[in-house]
Scaffold this active site. Structure first.
Site, PDB file in Angstrom:
ATOM      1  N   HIS A 150     120.342  28.659 -55.076  1.00 36.81           N
ATOM      2  CA  HIS A 150     119.711  29.904 -54.129  1.00 36.81           C
ATOM      3  C   HIS A 150     117.845  29.578 -53.975  1.00 36.81           C
ATOM      4  CE1 HIS A 150     118.865  34.190 -56.708  1.00 36.81           C
ATOM      5  NE2 HIS A 150     118.918  32.213 -57.018  1.00 36.81           N
ATOM      6  N   ASN A 151     117.429  28.488 -53.257  1.00 35.33           N
ATOM      7  CA  ASN A 151     115.564  28.788 -52.820  1.00 35.33           C
ATOM      8  C   ASN A 151     115.556  27.267 -53.376  1.00 35.33           C
ATOM      9  OD1 ASN A 151     116.301  31.915 -52.593  1.00 35.33           O
ATOM     10  ND2 ASN A 151     113.832  30.840 -51.701  1.00 35.33           N
TER      11      ASN A 151
END
Lengths: 348, 348, 348
Positions: free
Chosen positions: B247-248
């Site tokens: 994520h991210n």
């Protein structure tokens, strides 16, 4: 940016928290966002000084900042001053999601293929083209999304969420509040063969998988059925994407298996164990409660309680780090050693 | 062997290239093949001397050979003499595929489940049993193959190709010319938990994934949605099979992630970065433009522009190679060290 | 516990084996189980002394024990005394499964989408929503389970079993008795790009995959199609979960690829090769017959026949183990080396 159907006002948010609030303008809040993408209806957080420029440019409707933040630094902006702004912001997101969640109602897609011999609970949600085979039992408030296949005799508890394109092989058991992300395969055959006269002979795999309450399994992970008995994932354990759990493994409670971890067969993992990304664990070992294993480690021996291990083969992490710190000198040491050896030869 | 619907003559092929042609017999070309499997209608290439025997035995209708090849070595065979025969042969394959490609026409399978709230472009091809949920937008000339699931609010651009059994979670964005192979899961929840009083508490994951133009993602790869904000795959980046993007993460343009690479959360990868197979990268790092990381490396620190790193933990590849070259002497060095230590003890 | 539809009596089981039987009570046997979960209708085995407590508490209807086991240790229990109780027990499981297996009959789900241009053999079993595209040929007694996608021109032989949610790309060939577990992707594009003026240009992938007789492929594994020619998996080879086989690899017969192994392009694996979990092999290498590679090794050079390799880069396993055994002394050696260097400087 996540936009919610329910709107909130800054005061509503503050009233749930032990915090100081600076209110400079009225606003209706509709979304949570990163500082850089926020609009006037966004709630954001600021904690890491690295994002100070983003904070200064940010036009959010409400920003969570640290308790000791100087509000004059960000005038004209509604602020919540609070300890641990990130965690408190995330608690807000959780609450907001719950406020926006639709009440579960029964919703069975016309294209779902549900065996007449299956037992489906109340308020169950079965997506398009999902397949529910004979003797499957599904508990209340559980969602099986589109194109997932639940093979015969599987039991799934209450409040579970099976994402699309998942396969659960026959006889497996998922208890309550279990989340399985897309692409997972639960209960495929364990990998067991006997080489006999040059041929690999399959050892039948007739056990199952039991996943206890509150487990979450990331996308494209595989948990193999036991040869005999059960492969068990303990309560509250969280498994990331592309993880391999071999047949007859037993994992305890609230452990963490990061992405691409692989466990060979019959290994036991205790409670609150942490296996970082790409760790591999050999078969028939025991990693005891609270142990932590660094990324990419290859575990070839059992690990005692709360120990920190690292490397391939994994050893005490402190020792491994000392070895690695010395590593750069190895070429010089070897060069020097060779010189000495040459001299010694000459002397002889 | 790949057989095309369009046939070509040797002269047609030669006319597109800066090359010398040796034409000894008439033939109609229908396929491209390896030297060993070729028939009289095949086009092949020969570049690596390792395959000289295969060349001698080959009955192909046309063979691309190096510009300095002696045509007498392969009489009775049509030859194209050209620099870089492999690359030029592959360019031909590309052209031939394009000649054979059907013009896109709208084709929506009767069994496709398309929400009335979805917006579908012109000449879109929706396969059997694919699921297009509410508010999805799909651009012109895009193909979604059988049994794929596109969840609500997803936006997919033009000329994209989503292969079968793929899942794209809600809110994700794919721009133009994006290719996603089978089994991929785009936008599943990031792996974030907070351990509090012995329980792993889920951090909600409410961001999305943005995949820019010209990205190709291999089979069974997983790109997680951001906690807040977006996980981003930059323009022209190519991702192989079974890759994990946490994520991210933000990946730049035209980078290469080979099979089974894993990126932990919030890591940044620059432009034209090369990560070899099974590389793991820890979270919150930056691998700068043009960096290259050797296979199976474990990256635990940021990597500067154009640097070459290798090992776990990854260090300068040249230094790592020097260390590895010395490695075999370590047992001797340690033995010698122990002898010295023993002598020193005796002296005392 | 695996419950069978066919029941067996202890004498029936013993009659098939070269063993001694101790019969103390009549019973009908319905299932195989682990010692700990057994009931009076269970057959179990005991071999590892680690499970002695479980044996003592076990209420099974029949237990396979070692030939030299003292039957008085487990009175009131039916026993089979036999060499290699585990293997013989597993042979029983295999036989019992075969006895319980339904005779194959044609069963084509109404929701299966079968092209009119496909050729389907006798007694074929096509699951719900599986997609069989144009020109596919499927042999007798083959099962394609729910939601699997078989793309055009694929040929599948007799007695194959394709589990749910599997994708097989166009032109691939599976011979007889091939088993493909859920989530597999067979024949996706190989990973080939040429970087030209900062842009990654795709090399077309127009070959296929050929899987020979008796191969089993675990869940979520990916076998890429060849660029030109074929990626080949040899007869009897067994591949575990989440394995990556790159384009143009050729694997021999009866080899074992454990979970999360990755092979880069064009690598050759011989017969009866053993690659342990998470091994990575670089491209264009040859791992010769009978070679064994230890877990997580990174193979960067070809490996001769029957050699045992380990480490990244993989070297002779014996040497690698000696190096690892010395490893803990490295910090001391380096410390001592630095002291010497300091002294030498002082002398100068």
């Amino acid at each position: 940016m996540k936009v919610f159907e329910v709107t909130l006002a800054p005061k509503q948010i503050a009233s749930q928290l032990k915090c100081e609030i600076v209110l400079v303008r009225k606003t209706v809040l509709t979304n949570v966002a990163e500082l850089a993408e926020a609009n006037e209806k966004s709630v954001c957080f600021f904690e890491n000084p690295k994002f100070l420029d983003a904070l200064n440019a940010c036009k959010a409707g409400l920003i969570f900042v640290p308790a000791d933040f100087d509000a004059k630094q960000k005038p004209d902006t509604n602020l919540i001053l609070i300890d641990k702004p990130y965690i408190n912001f995330m608690m807000l997101v959780k609450t907001w999601l719950e406020l926006s969640r639709e009440k579960p109602v029964e919703k069975i897609a016309e294209t779902a293929v549900v065996s007449k011999k299956a037992t489906i609970g109340r308020n169950t949600n079965l997506g398009h083209n999902c397949i529910i085979e004979d003797n499957v039992i599904i508990g209340n408030n559980t969602t099986i999304e589109s194109n997932s296949v639940i093979r015969k005799n599987v039991r799934i508890g209450e409040n579970c969420h099976i994402f699309p394109n998942t396969t659960i092989y026959e006889d497996c058991v998922l208890k309550n509040n279990v989340v399985i992300h897309s692409g997972c395969v639960i209960g495929a055959d364990g990998f067991g063969y006997l080489l006999h006269e040059g041929i690999q002979n399959k050892i039948p795999q007739v056990g199952n998988v039991i996943i206890e309450d509150d487990v979450e399994v990331g996308a494209c992970s595989c948990i193999d059925r036991a040869t005999i008995g059960s492969t068990i994932i303990g309560k509250g354990t969280k498994i990331d994407n592309l993880v391999q759990v071999g047949h007859n493994c037993k994992i305890g409670e609230n452990s963490i298996l990061c992405a691409q971890v692989g466990l060979a067969g019959s290994t036991e993992i205790g409670d609150v164990v942490f296996l970082a990304g790409q760790v591999g664990v050999a078969g028939h070992l025991k990693i005891d409660d609270g142990a932590m294993v660094g990324a990419q480690s290859g575990v070839s021996n059992s690990i005692p309680k709360k120990a920190k291990y690292f490397g391939t083969p994994a050893i005490d992490a402190g020792l491994k780090k000392r070895i690695l710190a010395s590593e750069k000198q190895i070429p010089n040491v070897v060069k020097y050693y060779k010189k000495i050896m040459k001299n010694e030869k000459v002397k002889k």
